[in-house]
Design a protein around this motif. Sequence first.
Motif, short mmCIF file in Angstrom:
data_model
loop_
_atom_site.label_atom_id
_atom_site.label_comp_id
_atom_site.label_asym_id
_atom_site.label_seq_id
_atom_site.Cartn_x
_atom_site.Cartn_y
_atom_site.Cartn_z
N ARG A 115 27.99 13.74 -28.83
CA ARG A 115 28.79 13.46 -30.37
C ARG A 115 29.48 14.29 -29.94
O ARG A 115 29.91 15.52 -29.17
CB ARG A 115 27.56 13.88 -31.49
N CYS A 116 30.64 13.51 -30.65
CA CYS A 116 31.78 14.44 -31.20
C CYS A 116 31.69 15.26 -31.84
O CYS A 116 30.69 15.90 -32.81
CB CYS A 116 32.76 13.93 -31.67
N PRO A 117 31.84 17.06 -31.35
CA PRO A 117 31.52 18.06 -32.17
C PRO A 117 32.03 18.73 -32.85
O PRO A 117 31.96 19.68 -33.61
CB PRO A 117 32.14 19.09 -30.89
N LEU A 118 33.04 18.01 -33.41
CA LEU A 118 34.39 17.62 -34.53
C LEU A 118 33.55 17.04 -35.50
O LEU A 118 34.37 17.36 -37.05
CB LEU A 118 35.42 17.70 -34.30
N CYS A 119 33.66 15.83 -35.76
CA CYS A 119 33.24 14.98 -36.26
C CYS A 119 31.47 14.06 -36.36
O CYS A 119 31.45 13.77 -36.60
CB CYS A 119 34.47 14.34 -36.27
N ASP A 120 31.16 14.55 -35.66
CA ASP A 120 29.62 13.79 -34.53
C ASP A 120 29.51 12.55 -35.21
O ASP A 120 28.47 11.91 -34.76
CB ASP A 120 28.51 14.18 -36.16
N LEU B 183 35.97 15.06 -26.92
CA LEU B 183 35.57 14.64 -28.39
C LEU B 183 36.86 13.21 -28.49
O LEU B 183 36.47 12.15 -27.71
CB LEU B 183 37.14 15.04 -28.65
N CYS B 184 36.32 12.95 -29.86
CA CYS B 184 36.92 11.47 -29.79
C CYS B 184 37.47 11.01 -29.96
O CYS B 184 38.69 11.76 -30.41
CB CYS B 184 35.61 10.56 -30.88
N GLU B 185 38.46 9.72 -30.26
CA GLU B 185 39.48 9.89 -29.47
C GLU B 185 40.38 10.60 -30.50
O GLU B 185 42.25 10.95 -30.54
CB GLU B 185 39.80 7.95 -29.55
N SER B 186 40.28 10.51 -31.96
CA SER B 186 40.64 10.43 -33.11
C SER B 186 40.88 12.24 -33.77
O SER B 186 41.81 12.61 -34.12
CB SER B 186 40.17 9.47 -34.45
N SER B 187 39.35 12.91 -32.94
CA SER B 187 39.64 14.08 -32.96
C SER B 187 39.98 15.01 -32.34
O SER B 187 41.16 15.87 -32.81
CB SER B 187 37.78 14.86 -33.26
N HIS B 188 40.52 14.56 -31.05
CA HIS B 188 41.37 14.55 -30.45
C HIS B 188 42.51 14.70 -30.66
O HIS B 188 43.50 15.75 -30.50
CB HIS B 188 41.40 13.84 -28.99
ZN LIG Z 1 35.24 13.17 -33.63
#
Ligand SMILES: [Zn+2]
Length: 273
Positions: free
Chosen positions: A42-47, A99-104
Amino acid sequence: MQLRHRPHRSYGAATGRVYVTNARREYSEAETVALIAQVAGRCPLCDKPLFYEKGKRRYKAYELAHIYPLNPHPEELVVLANVPRLSADVNDPDNLIPLCESSHGRFDKPRTEEEYLELYEIKREALREERQRSLASQYPLEKQISAVVAHLHSAAVEIDSGVALALTAKSVDHKFDGTMPPTTKRKVRNAVQDYFRHVQSAFLELERSDPGCTELIFVQVKSFYVMQKREQLSQGQVFTNLVAWIHARARAHTLESAEAVASFFIQNCEVFE
Ligand SMILES: [Zn+2]
């Protein structure tokens, strides 16, 4: 063949200044899987999950982000001048996190010190957990520990009562130092009060059916604890790791029963002497 990264020089067209550019390294499948496992997929910034499904296929929805930038802009060099780093080599997997693309995108533009430190801490914790799992897997624990844990389920455990309680609680209290959070102290104290005698009688029962096994288990727990002490962890972390180890090895149904057994070892001096 392993690709080695080598910085090369290039000229900034507008300024005529010389930049050192790091080439992005390719990561093997094993390295990528390990990086995704560290963040549990999972993306550690937004799950958000790092994969999505369409039809019957799974697709990747992540990018491997450099925590400290691969080629920091002049502003980033200023912003990140004094931050701690996870590796001297920006291309080391320790400096990467999926990271997911948007969090990145958000993380990269613009990079702030605060966001850098947040991701740095997330990665540091993930590395710590990974190290702990691999350490724990090296420490054997006799499978008979399962019987002790199972005993806590089978017997309708009654809460012990009376004067003995106060005595037990007092004797476990002086095992704690300032690194044990109050909530964990309370948990251990309660577990000792509720389960100590039951764990003790389960060990006595085990000893009758399998002489020497109890001592072996106590020695194994002690050596696990000594290893934890060498890692210079806080008491709170040692307790968490001990519970996780017992929980996994005993195939305990609940975390509570693993906590009860871990608390027994504190009371009984194998842990926090
Ligand atoms: Zn994310």
